[in-house]
Enzyme design. Structure first.
Site, mmCIF file in Angstrom:
data_model
loop_
_atom_site.group_PDB
_atom_site.id
_atom_site.type_symbol
_atom_site.label_atom_id
_atom_site.label_comp_id
_atom_site.label_asym_id
_atom_site.label_seq_id
_atom_site.Cartn_x
_atom_site.Cartn_y
_atom_site.Cartn_z
ATOM 1 N N SER A 11 0.797 -1.089 -0.039
ATOM 2 C CA SER A 11 -0.091 -0.017 -0.082
ATOM 3 C C SER A 11 0.897 1.151 0.160
ATOM 4 C CB SER A 11 -1.037 -0.067 1.235
ATOM 5 O OG SER A 11 -0.134 -0.416 2.345
ATOM 6 N N ARG A 39 -6.706 8.301 -10.484
ATOM 7 C CA ARG A 39 -7.401 8.859 -9.185
ATOM 8 C C ARG A 39 -6.209 9.331 -8.308
ATOM 9 N NH1 ARG A 39 -7.039 7.019 -3.644
ATOM 10 N NH2 ARG A 39 -8.705 7.320 -2.752
ATOM 11 N N THR A 42 2.074 7.080 -0.289
ATOM 12 C CA THR A 42 1.001 5.839 -0.478
ATOM 13 C C THR A 42 0.989 5.310 -1.909
ATOM 14 O OG1 THR A 42 -1.288 5.074 -0.076
ATOM 15 C CG2 THR A 42 -1.170 7.326 -0.911
ATOM 16 N N THR A 78 -5.455 8.687 7.160
ATOM 17 C CA THR A 78 -5.412 7.323 6.639
ATOM 18 C C THR A 78 -6.868 6.738 6.406
ATOM 19 O OG1 THR A 78 -4.530 5.228 6.034
ATOM 20 C CG2 THR A 78 -4.655 6.083 8.470
ATOM 21 N N GLY A 79 -7.193 6.219 5.352
ATOM 22 C CA GLY A 79 -8.578 5.700 5.165
ATOM 23 C C GLY A 79 -8.990 6.113 3.783
ATOM 24 N N THR A 96 -1.910 3.705 4.075
ATOM 25 C CA THR A 96 -1.150 4.795 3.877
ATOM 26 C C THR A 96 -0.141 4.744 5.056
ATOM 27 O OG1 THR A 96 -2.431 5.872 2.625
ATOM 28 C CG2 THR A 96 -0.859 7.410 3.494
HETATM 29 C C1 SD4 Z 1 -6.231 7.141 -0.431
HETATM 30 N N1 SD4 Z 1 -6.022 7.714 2.150
HETATM 31 O O1 SD4 Z 1 -5.340 6.963 -1.554
HETATM 32 C C2 SD4 Z 1 -5.505 6.914 0.986
HETATM 33 C C3 SD4 Z 1 -5.448 5.216 1.104
HETATM 34 C C4 SD4 Z 1 -5.463 5.067 2.635
HETATM 35 O O2 SD4 Z 1 -5.675 3.549 4.364
HETATM 36 O O3 SD4 Z 1 -4.590 5.771 3.426
HETATM 37 N N2 SD4 Z 1 -5.757 3.938 3.105
HETATM 38 O O4 SD4 Z 1 -7.168 7.254 -0.345
#
Ligand code: SD4
Length: 332
Positions: free
Chosen positions: A87, A220, A210, A243-244, A192
């Protein structure tokens, strides 16, 4: 001696650094403490388990009296180089078209910042983001322009996806033919690294990097390279990272919101919780909508909060090195 070292308000000696009260809340424990912990001295916090190794590398910089900005870059570079990490960085998962496109940003105590997005084939996007900050008058370079800049500045290139990831992608593509017909978010694989540091001079810096949401649409870009969404620093207040699901984090300018809430007197954990509450209020469907914030204020208070259980962060001080479970709003 660098400017930041000379004029900082806080003189926090490494020798005397001690963690006075980092008491992790039990997962799910809501709001029963105004903060999760207070660090008296240099401190590094970063998202997820991979944060432990990143923090250790960042700490090596801080323990020599180095600056937070150098520490955060050194820290997340470890995660970016980890070929087993799916990731972040070069071992990352590709988008739907099979391209590994990387997003990263960095910000320092003087609100200087740099960012790259939709960057392919470069081993250390965070260092390219740093070069955007240090060597250009811009904040953000994307795609082919970011790649051109990276190549001109001699950054290491790498062929992505790496073979193991390519094999996984091929299998996924076969099994998920439907997803290509509609632009839905795929919720597989993410994590991330957002890393925040306060050095012994009281400087804050942060880095966020990330490969984004696995199997995202080609082109994207998430929150992670967006200053104010995936990362924000204000030396008068503190620092936050996220994160998320990037789309939800961008909608509320998440990390900036957390810092502004701290400016208005909220503890880091309260601020993270209020940002999460705002995301929850703005989304009718919370299926798979995980978002997590992590923050530190200028007094060394640390806090975090997430929509769902399962988010944790790595904490490093002169006396502590551990994972902390974040409090959350609901169970999966
Ligand atoms: C995203 N925030 O590309 C990142 C992915 C991530 O835990 O953090 N996932 O949307």
């Amino acid at each position: 001696m660098a400017d930041q070292q000379r004029r900082k308000f806080l003189k926090l000696g490494l020798a005397g650094a001690a963690l006075s009260a980092v008491q992790p809340l039990k997962a799910g424990e809501l709001f029963s403490q105004s903060f999760e912990g207070k660090a008296n001295g240099p401190v590094i916090i970063s998202t997820w388990n991979h944060g432990l190794a990143a923090n250790a590398a960042a700490w090596k910089v801080l323990e020599k009296g180095g600056l937070a900005i150098d520490a955060v870059e050194a820290g997340v570079k470890v995660t970016e180089s980890d070929l087993t990490n799916r990731s972040v960085g070069i071992g990352g998962m590709p988008d739907r078209d099979g391209h590994v496109t990387l997003d990263a940003c960095i910000m320092d105590n003087d609100s200087r910042c740099g960012s790259v997005a939709f960057l392919e084939g470069i081993a250390h996007p965070i260092s390219v983001a740093r070069a955007v900050m240090d060597k250009t008058q811009h904040v953000m370079l994307v795609g082919a322009g970011a790649k051109k800049f990276a190549l001109e500045h001699g950054f290491e290139t790498i062929k992505t996806p790496i073979p193991e990831v390519k094999a996984e992608y091929k299998k996924w593509k076969k099994e998920n033919a439907d997803l290509f017909k509609k632009p839905e978010i795929n919720h597989e694989n993410h994590d991330t690294i957002g890393l925040l540091a306060m050095d012994q001079y009281g400087n804050f810096s942060g880095a966020c990097t990330t490969s984004g949401w696995a199997y995202k649409m080609h082109g994207r870009v998430g929150d992670s390279p967006i200053i104010g969404a995936g990362l924000f620093i204000d030396s008068e207040v503190g620092a936050a990272t996220a994160t998320g699901l990037g789309e939800a984090i961008i909608r509320i300018a998440g990390s900036h919101t957390v810092v502004e809430l701290m400016r208005n007197g909220h503890s880091p954990m309260e601020a993270c919780k209020m940002a999460v509450d705002r995301i929850i209020a703005k989304h009718k469907d919370l299926t798979n909508l995980q978002c997590c914030f992590l923050a530190i204020d200028k007094n060394g208070n640390v806090g975090s909060y997430s929509v769902y259980n399962g988010f944790n962060y790595a904490l490093k001080t002169a006396t502590e090195e551990k994972m902390v479970d974040a409090p959350f709003n609901r169970n999966w």
